[in-house]
Design a protein around this motif. Structure first.
Motif, PDB file in Angstrom:
ATOM      1  N   GLY A 151       0.906  -1.192   0.114  1.00  0.00           N
ATOM      2  CA  GLY A 151       0.003   0.055   0.096  1.00  0.00           C
ATOM      3  C   GLY A 151       0.905   1.350   0.056  1.00  0.00           C
ATOM      4  N   GLU A 152       0.217   2.321   0.144  1.00  0.00           N
ATOM      5  CA  GLU A 152       0.783   3.554   0.010  1.00  0.00           C
ATOM      6  C   GLU A 152       1.225   4.288   1.470  1.00  0.00           C
ATOM      7  OE1 GLU A 152      -1.368   6.354  -2.404  1.00  0.00           O
ATOM      8  OE2 GLU A 152      -0.843   5.313  -4.176  1.00  0.00           O
ATOM      9  N   VAL A 153       2.284   3.791   2.058  1.00  0.00           N
ATOM     10  CA  VAL A 153       2.739   4.281   3.304  1.00  0.00           C
ATOM     11  C   VAL A 153       3.990   5.118   2.997  1.00  0.00           C
ATOM     12  CG1 VAL A 153       3.855   3.040   5.405  1.00  0.00           C
ATOM     13  CG2 VAL A 153       2.351   1.905   4.002  1.00  0.00           C
ATOM     14  N   VAL A 154       3.948   6.074   3.689  1.00  0.00           N
ATOM     15  CA  VAL A 154       5.159   6.947   3.794  1.00  0.00           C
ATOM     16  C   VAL A 154       6.457   6.490   4.370  1.00  0.00           C
ATOM     17  CG1 VAL A 154       5.871   9.381   4.604  1.00  0.00           C
ATOM     18  CG2 VAL A 154       3.610   9.036   3.962  1.00  0.00           C
ATOM     19  N   ASN A 187       9.392  -2.805  -9.962  1.00  0.00           N
ATOM     20  CA  ASN A 187       9.041  -3.186  -8.594  1.00  0.00           C
ATOM     21  C   ASN A 187       8.765  -1.692  -7.699  1.00  0.00           C
ATOM     22  OD1 ASN A 187       9.784  -6.079  -8.429  1.00  0.00           O
ATOM     23  ND2 ASN A 187      11.444  -5.386  -9.913  1.00  0.00           N
ATOM     24  N   ILE A 188       9.284  -0.589  -8.387  1.00  0.00           N
ATOM     25  CA  ILE A 188       9.113   0.599  -7.617  1.00  0.00           C
ATOM     26  C   ILE A 188       7.917   1.240  -7.958  1.00  0.00           C
ATOM     27  CG2 ILE A 188      10.252   2.775  -7.060  1.00  0.00           C
ATOM     28  CD1 ILE A 188      11.890   0.672  -6.101  1.00  0.00           C
ATOM     29  N   SER A 189       6.845   1.494  -6.883  1.00  0.00           N
ATOM     30  CA  SER A 189       5.651   2.016  -7.247  1.00  0.00           C
ATOM     31  C   SER A 189       5.621   3.512  -7.649  1.00  0.00           C
ATOM     32  CB  SER A 189       4.644   1.871  -6.325  1.00  0.00           C
ATOM     33  OG  SER A 189       4.957   2.536  -5.146  1.00  0.00           O
ATOM     34  N   GLU A 190       4.731   4.037  -8.333  1.00  0.00           N
ATOM     35  CA  GLU A 190       4.752   5.651  -8.668  1.00  0.00           C
ATOM     36  C   GLU A 190       4.996   6.410  -7.452  1.00  0.00           C
ATOM     37  OE1 GLU A 190       1.797   6.916 -11.349  1.00  0.00           O
ATOM     38  OE2 GLU A 190       2.247   5.237 -12.937  1.00  0.00           O
ATOM     39  N   PHE A 191       4.085   5.982  -6.240  1.00  0.00           N
ATOM     40  CA  PHE A 191       4.043   6.455  -5.194  1.00  0.00           C
ATOM     41  C   PHE A 191       5.402   6.684  -4.322  1.00  0.00           C
ATOM     42  CE2 PHE A 191       3.283   6.053  -0.200  1.00  0.00           C
ATOM     43  CZ  PHE A 191       2.628   7.569  -0.363  1.00  0.00           C
TER      44      PHE A 191
END
Length: 602
Positions: free
Chosen positions: A549-552, A572-576
């Protein structure tokens, strides 16, 4: 060809683990009938062929690793391309390369010897041998403490099966003891790892060594306690006193090729002591506790082993106690904690492994020609190959006792020379000389019982003893004598090239003690030149994964330093995550610019 060489150099350390692993799985897929059907099974020649080819390829790979590492460079392979200390790494240096060569130099002739007859006495012999080789090579190559535990378990599980190879009540009974002791050691291993990880926050060897001096007093003591617990575990593997009583009886009941192959097992424990307790926990407090204890333990183990060898009543147990004594001599050298002493220990370790294997195989030869007397020290009729066997025994005795001009003598000389700067020099010299003298007495006693006190064979044609004697083989078991000659020839070459070999060992000892070399090879630095590490350890920190998920992630800016460019540009590296990397990089750059901006005047 260039692409092939590049592929080889890029993936070098892992081939030595993949080869025995793939071989073992291939042999499993080949299938096995019942042990009684192996001699007639059409797949048995395939098993032997695959096993031999894999062993020879493994030896070639190990020698190539030895050549590559001989100049002092440290090769690192990052699994999954995640660098240490976050990812798992394999490390190829001079010590690991030497241990790989020793492993295969022993395994190839022993497996060749076992393939004539012994491998038909139980299923999965070749499979378990290659699982054992997988565990050994992995233990020698890993740069991570937890993965050292994993590879220990792989080689131990294979050794459980190999110990029971050939079946029998005695093997089963002592096999239970062997399994119980090693399960206890494994539990202690995990506890020790937990103590280290809980205080240091890392299990990478280079990272733990770097962070140890920076720990607070209570954390440091907890980490040292964990290191000492690992020392106990490695001591059990190495069969040092007071945790090494299991070895003589256990190895005595194993089949001849398995006992010969198991001589490398104690060296895994010695390797781990040298690698972990000798270099990872290398601060003054740890060394003061460990090395002083190790020297005393080594002296006691060496003397105890040879005294028990004098009093034993069976040849195979005699060999086991002599192995125990040689372990003590190696530990004495490690306990001196100097480069020269460690070089001498490495030289003697190779000698003791190969000569012990040759002695176990000789025990099988002697047992086959003594009939119902087997390897017991009882007066028996003269062996049919009495002169040849006695000559081989005499040569092995000279080598193992450390008499000139053989490899055991050179190994002990190197260790004695290294004791010149030790405050315990006289005790070390007197103990090693005493052990050598007692070894001569022990071998003389055994030779006297086996050869010189032999009775004349029964010549009455109507006697049962005559028919029993005639039924005994007049030749050595298949490939038995040739395997011994091969090992003895290797030890002879070991003496001929003692000069360059010792020089290599000395360079190896220097490299082991040079922790900054490991840190530079294994650990990555950020833009400011600081090591990227898990410290300060935050147990609540959870890095984002592809499916997390999108976690800082406050440490996103370190990712480009930890993985390759191709992986960074992949999916493997998401846009976020990529936005976090870019944003933190901009913030870091602005911070650095502000730090460099000159102060304005009043």
């Amino acid at each position: 060809m260039t692409d092939l060489l590049h592929f080889w150099s890029q993936h070098t350390p892992i081939f030595s683990i993949l080869l025995p692993a793939l071989t073992a799985f291939s042999l499993v897929l080949l299938g096995n009938p019942g042990s009684g059907s192996l001699t007639t099974d059409w797949r048995q020649p395939w098993r032997r062929g695959i096993s031999h080819i894999s062993g020879i390829l493994g030896l070639i790979i190990a020698v190539s690793y030895l050549i590559d590492s001989s100049q002092g460079q440290v090769s690192v392979y990052t699994l999954g391309e995640w660098a240490a200390p976050f990812g798992i790494v394999l490390v190829l240096d001079q010590l690991s390369a030497m241990m790989l060569v020793l492993t295969y130099a022993l395994a190839v002739p022993v497996v060749w010897y076992a393939s004539k007859e012994w491998d038909t006495r139980g299923r999965y012999f070749h499979t378990m041998v290659h699982f054992l080789l997988m565990g050994l090579t992995g233990a020698f190559l890993t740069g991570d403490l937890f993965n050292l535990f994993v590879f220990f378990e792989i080689l131990l599980m294979a050794s459980y099966v190999l110990l029971l190879h050939g079946q029998g009540k005695a093997r089963f009974q002592l096999g239970i003891h062997y399994v119980t002791i090693n399960l206890l050691a494994s539990a202690l291993f995990l506890i020790g790892l937990g103590m280290i990880y809980g205080s240091v926050g890392s299990l990478n060897m280079a990272d733990v060594a770097r962070l140890m001096p920076t720990l607070a007093a209570d954390q440091h003591k907890l980490a040292v306690a964990g290191g000492l617990m690992l020392f106990v575990v490695f001591g059990i593997k190495a069969a040092m006193l007071p945790v090494g009583f299991w070895l003589p009886k256990t190895y005595a009941v194993a089949t001849t090729p398995v006992a010969a192959l198991f001589t490398i097992m104690t060296k895994v424990g010695i390797y781990a002591i040298l690698r972990i307790n000798g270099t990872v926990f290398d601060d003054e407090y740890s060394h003061q506790i460990l090395m002083n204890c190790l020297l005393v333990i080594g002296l006691i183990t060496s003397v105890y082993g040879v005294i028990c060898a004098i009093g034993t009543e069976r040849l195979r147990r005699f060999v086991g106690f002599m192995v125990l004594s040689s372990v003590g001599t190696i530990l004495v050298a490690i306990g001196m904690n100097t480069t020269a002493a460690w070089a001498g220990a490495l030289y003697y370790m190779v000698h003791s492994t190969l000569i012990a294997a040759a002695f176990y195989i000789l025990s099988g030869w002697i047992t086959s020609q003594r009939g119902e007397f087997k390897d017991h020290f009882k007066i028996a009729p003269l062996m049919k190959q009495n002169k040849l066997v006695s000559i081989v025994y005499f040569i092995i005795a000279l080598m193992m006792a450390g008499l000139p001009p053989f490899s055991g003598f050179f190994g002990k000389v190197f260790i004695l020379q290294a004791s010149a700067n030790s405050e315990h020099q006289m005790i070390i010299i007197l103990t090693i000389l005493l052990v050598s003298f007692l070894s001569i007495l022990a071998f003389t006693r055994v030779g006297f019982m086996l050869f010189w006190r032999s009775t004349k064979p029964e010549d009455d044609l109507n006697s049962d003893d005559f028919h029993k004697y005639e039924a005994l083989p007049s030749k050595a078991p298949a490939r038995n004598d040739h395997t011994i000659y091969l090992l003895l020839a290797g030890l002879t070459a070991y003496v001929v090239f003692a000069g360059p070999i010792y020089q290599y060992n000395y360079q190896t000892a220097e490299q082991i003690k040079n922790n900054p070399v490991y840190e530079a090879a294994l650990l990555k630095r950020d833009a400011e030149g600081q090591f990227i590490s898990v410290q300060p350890f935050d147990p609540s920190y959870l890095p984002e994964t592809k499916y997390g998920g999108e976690v800082v992630d406050p440490n996103a800016h370190l990712i480009p330093y930890m993985i390759s460019e191709s992986t960074l540009e992949g999916e493997n590296i998401s846009e976020f995550k990529q936005r976090q990397i870019d944003q933190q990089h901009i913030e870091q750059t602005q911070h650095d610019d502000n730090q460099l901006k000159p102060a304005e005047g009043p």
